[in-house]
Design a protein around this motif. Structure first.
Motif, PDB file in Angstrom:
ATOM      1  N   ILE A 148       1.538   5.121  -0.119  1.00 45.54           N
ATOM      2  CA  ILE A 148       2.728   5.343  -0.934  1.00 45.54           C
ATOM      3  C   ILE A 148       2.457   6.552  -1.824  1.00 45.54           C
ATOM      4  O   ILE A 148       1.420   6.631  -2.484  1.00 45.54           O
ATOM      5  N   THR A 149       3.360   7.515  -1.813  1.00 49.64           N
ATOM      6  CA  THR A 149       3.197   8.692  -2.661  1.00 49.64           C
ATOM      7  C   THR A 149       4.364   8.787  -3.631  1.00 49.64           C
ATOM      8  O   THR A 149       5.459   8.329  -3.343  1.00 49.64           O
ATOM      9  N   GLY A 150       4.121   9.409  -4.768  1.00 51.47           N
ATOM     10  CA  GLY A 150       5.160   9.537  -5.779  1.00 51.47           C
ATOM     11  C   GLY A 150       4.705   8.903  -7.079  1.00 51.47           C
ATOM     12  O   GLY A 150       3.684   8.202  -7.137  1.00 51.47           O
ATOM     13  N   THR A 151       5.476   9.134  -8.133  1.00 56.32           N
ATOM     14  CA  THR A 151       5.067   8.678  -9.468  1.00 56.32           C
ATOM     15  C   THR A 151       6.137   7.822 -10.111  1.00 56.32           C
ATOM     16  O   THR A 151       6.290   7.807 -11.320  1.00 56.32           O
ATOM     17  N   SER A 152       6.867   7.106  -9.299  1.00 60.64           N
ATOM     18  CA  SER A 152       7.985   6.340  -9.843  1.00 60.64           C
ATOM     19  C   SER A 152       7.619   4.916 -10.235  1.00 60.64           C
ATOM     20  O   SER A 152       8.477   4.168 -10.677  1.00 60.64           O
ATOM     21  N   GLY A 153       6.384   4.519 -10.060  1.00 60.11           N
ATOM     22  CA  GLY A 153       5.981   3.176 -10.443  1.00 60.11           C
ATOM     23  C   GLY A 153       6.059   2.162  -9.325  1.00 60.11           C
ATOM     24  O   GLY A 153       5.729   0.994  -9.515  1.00 60.11           O
ATOM     25  N   LEU A 154       6.500   2.557  -8.139  1.00 62.44           N
ATOM     26  CA  LEU A 154       6.577   1.637  -7.015  1.00 62.44           C
ATOM     27  C   LEU A 154       5.184   1.400  -6.441  1.00 62.44           C
ATOM     28  O   LEU A 154       4.387   2.323  -6.296  1.00 62.44           O
ATOM     29  N   THR A 155       4.919   0.141  -6.088  1.00 62.60           N
ATOM     30  CA  THR A 155       3.653  -0.224  -5.471  1.00 62.60           C
ATOM     31  C   THR A 155       3.931  -1.002  -4.194  1.00 62.60           C
ATOM     32  O   THR A 155       5.086  -1.267  -3.851  1.00 62.60           O
ATOM     33  N   SER A 156       2.893  -1.418  -3.500  1.00 66.73           N
ATOM     34  CA  SER A 156       3.062  -2.158  -2.247  1.00 66.73           C
ATOM     35  C   SER A 156       3.821  -3.457  -2.466  1.00 66.73           C
ATOM     36  O   SER A 156       4.434  -3.985  -1.533  1.00 66.73           O
TER      37      SER A 156
END
Length: 701
Positions: A521-529
């Motif tokens: 997962i890439t990005g800095t939006s706070g989403l995780t698995s």
């Protein structure tokens, strides 16, 4: 629901902006060319020395005396053609033809125009003479400069640069045409292909005598091109400084006042949609657009569209106006568009992933639309996961025109969104024996987040008889159309360009697809698995690899075979796995030939995995701000005000030379730029969280 024009840019570093710049910019270039005499009628001479390369008696060789280069005179070879039926004393409209990189003055291109009633002049703006290309066209003592890569000569004096001479050659050709008695001097257009399109965008921002402009492929914002951004890494600082201050096409487009018809493909290697769209949006004069699905990149493909000549007829012979399409509104997942003219069909093109816009890294898919020919309105449902889209409309005369590409920012749902992830093989790859992993990339609507989905593909079959059998990609359909990411099983692992890279009946090969799993997962939006769930295998697209009548089967989660029948001459067929199995979830499936007939040949083009992204754990509800740290600036171009999606505490605006022209010291989410002159600027600010923000924007009229 939000929708925005494609004029947002990735963060850039201003290392190339010179601290000071004098004698630079479009006015400086125009004044230099004017002083050199390009707006005066040049001397010229017809030549018969190259008649062996004529394609018609009405097309003849001609030399224009051009600007000195290296202290020596130059002559530009041209093919000059008039319509065969043009009578003495009659006048005809004309066009200047500007070729692309690696090309030359093509008489066949001239003939395309003369056959339609136009006078045409094609210039060889890299010093070429007619002859065989081995590895370059012949030159002579009066040749000017050749193109030096991507502006690798831009640290020379301006008069010693190829681009300067190429611009001058086209303007001289216009000046010459205007002196010919058979030419209607008020009806002269310009048509450039590829690098010729780049030149055309610059030339028409300098020479306001042209009646119309038709750039093909070539556009501005070349530093954002997936191809030229790599080439630019080889440039010196001085070369970059001069290019951005003087030759970047987006500097000149705001100066254009003439009607423009821009033509491109949606998959171009050099001029991808991420730079083609903002170029088109920057045009403030009358304009029309044609985006062809999977358009080839060549001179012949560039002058093939009949819409080019229909546009010229509209401009010079009072023909019918081209269709003009605009996207008016997006509510939920429904887009509403309108058009001017008479249409008979339309289609929405969309893509769910673009990566860095490198050719082959993304796929354009089609979605149906509702076309109301009474109200001239188009409505369509935008498929889930769409990142970008545009609409093509076909007129009642079979001419195709396009709306500008739009970025689709989907509203964040409280519980989550289902995203279709498309998985294809690596392009033109021979995989080792045994199970292999294929990966697809998905993007989360409303977030700057992408994620991988990995699947396992296990080939099986008679490996005793065929011990070298492996999976290979790059097979073609039954019409010979290349699908470089399609894959199948080759019995010998060789012949990657031949038709044996398919599932073949008498070899009884099959493949099992399973183990769909979340990857990086890439990005800095706070989403995780924890926010992602792999729902199901949803669909598979099969490419017909033989002829007609080929058939295939599949079994889902160990079920009996589902007989899917035969191809009926189609090049490809998408199979809805859920509809066929009448289930809500398919965790694994096996695909195989439909019989033992040796002519059952086909390959796999695409596998769709459905993923749900659950956003409820982030505490978002409808209407909450998107938790995305990507800074956005809009509108772009701007006429009076720029607005941001997050506040900044201070900012400076720099012009193209790096000079600070405005300073702001108060926290704000918008800035007044109405007093700025038209051109390219850079916002350099600090967010309320202390992060440095850099954005490029256009100040329009």
């Amino acid at each position: 629901m939000k929708i925005k024009l494609i004029l947002t840019y990735t963060l850039i570093v201003l290392l190339w902006i010179p601290m000071t710049a004098q004698n630079s910019g479009p006015d400086y270039v125009k004044n230099t060319l004017t002083s050199a005499g390009v707006f005066n009628t040049p001397t010229y001479s017809f030549t018969t020395a190259y008649d062996a390369y004529q394609v018609a008696d009405n097309i003849n060789g001609l030399f224009i005396d051009a600007l000195d280069y290296g202290g020596n005179p130059t002559k530009v070879f041209c093919w000059y053609g008039v319509p065969e039926n043009l009578q003495a004393g009659e006048k005809a409209p004309a066009v200047v033809l500007v070729h692309g990189g690696g090309g030359t003055a093509f008489p066949d291109w001239v003939k395309q125009w003369t056959d339609r009633g136009y006078i045409a002049i094609a210039i060889a703006h890299e010093g070429q003479l007619p002859g065989e290309k081995d590895p370059w066209y012949p030159t002579w003592e009066y040749s000017g400069p050749r193109r030096a890569g991507f502006f690798r000569d831009a640290d020379n004096a301006i008069g010693e640069q190829w681009f300067y001479h190429a611009v001058a050659d086209a303007i001289l050709a216009n000046s010459l045409l205007r002196s010919f008695p058979e030419v209607d001097a008020d009806q002269i257009g310009i048509n450039g292909i590829s690098w010729g399109g780049i030149l055309t965008n610059v030339i028409t921002g300098i020479d306001d005598r042209f009646k119309f402009s038709i750039p093909v492929y070539g556009c501005g914002y070349l530093d954002e091109s997936p191809k030229y951004s790599v080439d630019m890494a080889l440039n010196s600082q001085a070369e970059l400084d001069f290019y951005f201050a003087n030759w970047e096409p987006s500097l000149y487009i705001p100066n254009q006042k003439l009607p423009v018809f821009y033509v491109n493909g949606n998959n171009d290697k050099q001029f991808a949609m991420n730079i083609a769209t903002p170029t088109y949006n920057l045009i403030s004069s009358e304009k029309y657009l044609r985006i062809e699905h999977l358009m080839a990149h060549s001179t012949a493909a560039g002058y093939a569209p009949e819409e080019i000549y229909d546009f010229a007829d509209y401009m010079t012979n009072n023909g019918d106006a081209p269709l003009s399409i605009s996207v008016d509104d997006v509510t939920g997942n429904t887009v509403t568009a309108s058009y001017q003219g008479q249409a008979k069909s339309a289609v929405l093109y969309y893509t769910t992933y673009v990566g860095n816009w490198e050719q082959g890294s993304y796929t354009w898919l089609e979605a149906p639309v509702n076309l109301n020919t009474t109200s001239n309105e188009i409505t369509a449902d935008i498929p889930n996961g769409t990142k970008y889209f545009y609409i093509n409309v076909t007129s009642t005369e079979d001419f195709m025109y396009s709306s500008p590409m739009e970025e689709f920012i989907q509203e964040v749902a409280q519980t989550g969104d289902a995203i279709d992830v498309h998985i294809q093989a690596e392009e033109n790859t021979t995989y080792s024996s045994g199970a292999i992993t294929m990966t697809g990339i998905g993007s989360v609507p409303g977030y700057d987040t992408t994620f991988e989905v990995n699947i396992t593909v296990t080939p099986n079959g008679d490996f005793t008889t065929y011990p070298s059998a492996v999976i290979v990609s790059g097979t073609s359909d039954n019409n010979g159309t290349s699908s470089s990411k399609s894959w199948a099983i080759s019995d010998d692992g060789l012949n990657q360009a031949s038709g044996d890279r398919v599932f073949v009946g008498d070899q009884k090969f099959s493949a099992t697809i399973d183990n769909a799993a979340l990857g990086t997962i890439t990005g800095t939006s706070g989403l995780t698995s924890a926010n992602f769930n792999i729902d199901t295998f949803k669909a598979i697209t099969i490419v017909n690899g033989h002829n007609v009548g080929d058939r295939f089967t599949f079994s889902a989660d160990g079920s009996a075979d589902y007989e899917l029948g035969r191809f009926s001459g189609e090049a490809s067929k998408e199979v809805d796995l859920l509809a066929t199995t009448a289930t809500s979830k398919v965790e694994s499936f096996t695909i195989k030939n439909g019989s033992e007939a040796s002519n059952d040949k086909w390959a796999v083009q695409n596998i769709i995995v459905q993923v749900t992204v659950d956003l409820q754990t982030l505490g978002l509800s409808k209407g909450d701000p998107l938790k995305s740290e990507s800074f956005r600036l809009f509108p772009n171009p701007a006429s009076s005000q720029i607005t941001f999606n997050m506040p900044i505490q201070s900012a400076k605006i720099l012009d193209i030379t790096g000079k600070v022209v405005k300073t702001y010291t108060s926290e704000t989410k918008s800035l007044n730029v109405s007093d700025l002159e038209s051109g390219i600027y850079f916002l350099k600010g600090v967010s309320t969280e202390g992060k440095i923000i850099t954005k490029k924007f256009i100040k329009g009229l």
